[in-house]
Motif scaffolding. Structure first.
Motif, PDB file in Angstrom:
ATOM      1  N   THR A  32       1.619  -1.975 -13.473  1.00 57.38           N
ATOM      2  CA  THR A  32       0.625  -1.122 -12.955  1.00 57.38           C
ATOM      3  C   THR A  32       0.955  -0.710 -11.574  1.00 57.38           C
ATOM      4  OG1 THR A  32      -0.708  -3.129 -12.356  1.00 57.38           O
ATOM      5  CG2 THR A  32      -0.977  -2.327 -14.345  1.00 57.38           C
ATOM      6  N   LEU A  33       0.312   0.106 -11.111  1.00 58.03           N
ATOM      7  CA  LEU A  33       0.727   0.992 -10.156  1.00 58.03           C
ATOM      8  C   LEU A  33      -0.589   1.514  -9.386  1.00 58.03           C
ATOM      9  CD1 LEU A  33       3.016   1.548  -8.253  1.00 58.03           C
ATOM     10  CD2 LEU A  33       3.116   3.844  -9.076  1.00 58.03           C
ATOM     11  N   HIS A  34      -0.693   1.413  -7.920  1.00 55.04           N
ATOM     12  CA  HIS A  34      -1.990   2.033  -7.310  1.00 55.04           C
ATOM     13  C   HIS A  34      -1.197   2.914  -5.941  1.00 55.04           C
ATOM     14  CE1 HIS A  34      -4.422  -0.972  -9.380  1.00 55.04           C
ATOM     15  NE2 HIS A  34      -3.597  -1.948  -8.932  1.00 55.04           N
ATOM     16  N   LEU A  35      -2.362   3.561  -5.805  1.00 60.11           N
ATOM     17  CA  LEU A  35      -1.955   4.575  -4.580  1.00 60.11           C
ATOM     18  C   LEU A  35      -3.145   4.452  -3.757  1.00 60.11           C
ATOM     19  CD1 LEU A  35       0.114   6.172  -3.116  1.00 60.11           C
ATOM     20  CD2 LEU A  35      -0.937   8.233  -4.137  1.00 60.11           C
ATOM     21  N   GLN A  36      -3.120   3.979  -2.428  1.00 65.20           N
ATOM     22  CA  GLN A  36      -4.391   3.887  -1.739  1.00 65.20           C
ATOM     23  C   GLN A  36      -4.115   4.982  -0.879  1.00 65.20           C
ATOM     24  OE1 GLN A  36      -7.155   1.994  -1.285  1.00 65.20           O
ATOM     25  NE2 GLN A  36      -7.799   3.551   0.167  1.00 65.20           N
ATOM     26  N   MET A  37      -5.134   5.990  -0.761  1.00 63.52           N
ATOM     27  CA  MET A  37      -5.037   7.264   0.043  1.00 63.52           C
ATOM     28  C   MET A  37      -6.156   7.344   0.959  1.00 63.52           C
ATOM     29  SD  MET A  37      -3.872  10.180  -3.019  1.00 63.52           S
ATOM     30  CE  MET A  37      -5.543  10.254  -3.651  1.00 63.52           C
ATOM     31  N   ASN A  38      -5.695   7.245   2.275  1.00 65.14           N
ATOM     32  CA  ASN A  38      -6.610   7.451   3.490  1.00 65.14           C
ATOM     33  C   ASN A  38      -6.445   8.765   4.365  1.00 65.14           C
ATOM     34  OD1 ASN A  38      -7.575   4.878   2.608  1.00 65.14           O
ATOM     35  ND2 ASN A  38      -6.102   3.931   4.118  1.00 65.14           N
ATOM     36  N   SER A  39      -7.368   9.059   4.964  1.00 68.12           N
ATOM     37  CA  SER A  39      -7.349  10.123   5.844  1.00 68.12           C
ATOM     38  C   SER A  39      -6.856  11.413   5.006  1.00 68.12           C
ATOM     39  CB  SER A  39      -6.277   9.852   7.122  1.00 68.12           C
ATOM     40  OG  SER A  39      -6.689   9.029   7.802  1.00 68.12           O
TER      41      SER A  39
END
Length: 119
Positions: A77-84
């Motif tokens: 499993t993989l995540h991508l936290q995207m801010n701004s």
């Protein structure tokens, strides 16, 4: 049959955040490399962030300091936290998984999840 399913896309205002997730199923082995790609309108698909065997991550310059890629607790499993987020981040984001097993190389893609950033 191996499947990659992305989730977490949507519409967000500039400056906001989203967290993408990729869940895989059907693989007999752990993928050595997992990453996120995106295809922005009028552009070719590009690598956004990649993680190899839980080592350091690679990011495209435009997202450094804003996006964080991580493996989930569950295998593959993989995540991508995207801010701004900004409007230039508007794209379809694809999960990719690569691995070698029994001397064969494998390369899988998800169907993509759309991210739209409004100004």
């Amino acid at each position: 049959q191996v499947q990659l399913v992305e989730s977490g896309g949507g519409l967000v205002q500039a400056g906001g955040s989203l967290r993408l997730s990729c869940v895989t199923s059907g693989s007999r082995f752990a993928f050595q490399t997992m990453g996120w790609y995106r295809q922005r309108p009028g552009h070719e698909r590009e690598l956004v962030a990649e993680l190899q065997d839980r080592s350091s991550a690679n990011y495209v310059d435009s997202v450094k300091g804003r996006f964080t890629v991580s493996r989930g607790n569950a295998r593959n499993t993989l995540h991508l936290q995207m801010n701004s987020l900004n409007p230039d981040d508007t794209a379809v984001y694809y999960c990719n998984a690569k691995g070698t097993y029994a001397k064969h190389s494998y390369d899988y893609w998800g169907q993509g999840t759309r991210v739209t950033v409004s100004s």
